[in-house]
Write a protein that holds these residues in place. Sequence first.
Motif, PDB file in Angstrom:
ATOM      1  N   GLY A  35       4.836  -1.492   5.007  1.00 45.32           N
ATOM      2  CA  GLY A  35       4.535  -2.097   3.721  1.00 45.32           C
ATOM      3  C   GLY A  35       5.819  -2.585   3.079  1.00 45.32           C
ATOM      4  N   LYS A  36       6.012  -2.206   1.827  1.00 49.30           N
ATOM      5  CA  LYS A  36       7.172  -2.643   1.066  1.00 49.30           C
ATOM      6  C   LYS A  36       8.465  -2.080   1.660  1.00 49.30           C
ATOM      7  CE  LYS A  36       8.687  -2.804  -3.768  1.00 49.30           C
ATOM      8  NZ  LYS A  36       8.375  -2.305  -5.140  1.00 49.30           N
ATOM      9  N   ALA A  37       9.491  -2.923   1.766  1.00 51.68           N
ATOM     10  CA  ALA A  37      10.777  -2.487   2.319  1.00 51.68           C
ATOM     11  C   ALA A  37      11.442  -1.466   1.398  1.00 51.68           C
ATOM     12  CB  ALA A  37      11.697  -3.682   2.507  1.00 51.68           C
ATOM     13  N   GLU A  38      12.265  -0.618   1.985  1.00 50.93           N
ATOM     14  CA  GLU A  38      13.056   0.337   1.208  1.00 50.93           C
ATOM     15  C   GLU A  38      14.455  -0.255   0.990  1.00 50.93           C
ATOM     16  OE1 GLU A  38      14.890   4.876   1.410  1.00 50.93           O
ATOM     17  OE2 GLU A  38      13.431   4.238   2.915  1.00 50.93           O
ATOM     18  N   ILE A  39      14.846  -0.410  -0.261  1.00 46.20           N
ATOM     19  CA  ILE A  39      16.191  -0.912  -0.574  1.00 46.20           C
ATOM     20  C   ILE A  39      17.144   0.264  -0.535  1.00 46.20           C
ATOM     21  CG2 ILE A  39      17.621  -2.125  -2.250  1.00 46.20           C
ATOM     22  CD1 ILE A  39      15.067  -3.398  -3.377  1.00 46.20           C
ATOM     23  N   LEU A  40      18.089   0.227   0.410  1.00 45.01           N
ATOM     24  CA  LEU A  40      18.998   1.351   0.615  1.00 45.01           C
ATOM     25  C   LEU A  40      20.192   1.304  -0.326  1.00 45.01           C
ATOM     26  CD1 LEU A  40      18.958   1.417   4.538  1.00 45.01           C
ATOM     27  CD2 LEU A  40      17.562   2.769   2.951  1.00 45.01           C
TER      28      LEU A  40
END
Length: 253
Positions: free
Chosen positions: A234-239
Motif C-alpha cells: 500500500g502506501k510507501a513508508e518514508i524513512l
Amino acid sequence: MRHANQLVAKTLAEVGRHIKPGVTTLQLDKVAEEFIRDHGAVPTFKGFPNPYGGPFPGSICTSVNDVVVHGIPDATTVLKDGDVISVDCGTLLEGFNGDSCYTFCVGEVSDDVRQLLKTTKESLYLAIEQAQAGKHIGDISSAVQTHCEQQGYGIVRELTGHGIGKEMHEDPPIPNYGRRGNGTMLKAGMCIAIEPMVTMGKKDIYMMPDRWTIRTRDGKPAAHFEHTIAIRKGKAEILSSFEEIEHLEGQNI
C-alpha cells in the motif's frame, strides 16, 4: 535503513539551525560532519568517488541559488538574505545508507522563489503517493514532471533519484520525467530515493570546472528535495523526515 535516514533528518535540521545570512557553506559542513560522527555514523559524501575528477571534499552538498546539486562547501561562499540553499546529506550507519535533501530559505526570499520550493516539495509527495508495489517507476517520474511543468518549471533530465541500501547509489535510477506505466515494476521491500530537481527557468544545466558543481544554464534558481522511502503493497513508508525542519521553519515565520 530507518536509523540511517532518521540521522540524516536530524542532521539536516541541525544544519538548518545554523542557516542565516553571513554563514559560510564550510561552516555548515563542519556542523554536519561533527553531528554525524558524534552519532556513530560516517558522512557518505565525504571522499565519494567521481568518475570525472577527484573525490568529493565535503560531508554535505551545499547548493546555493542557481546551483542545482553537488555544491562544494567552502569558506568563500557566504549566505546572504534572499538566497536559497539545498543541503543534501548522506550517512552510513550500521551498514546501511540514509539520503535526503532539503532546500532552505535564507532570510527573506522572494515570493516566486518560495513558490518554486513549494511546488518542488509538493511534487516529491505526489511521487511518493505513486510509489507502491505493482506500480512502475514511470508513475513516480510522471507525477513529478506533470506537477512541476504545469507550473512552468523545468525538470532536470541528466540527474535522477536512485535505489539505496548497503550502497548509497543502487539500481534502479528514478528519473523525474517519464510516462505512467513505464519502467521497472516496484516491489515491496525495495528502498529508493526520490529527489525532484526543478529549475525556475529552462531545464538546461552545466558542470563547473571542479567536476562536481551543477548549475542552471540560464542562472535562475533551482530547488531540490529528497526522501528515502521503502516500497510497500500500500502506501510507501518514508524513512527520512522533514518534520523537525518544518517545525523550525514554523518557529521562524
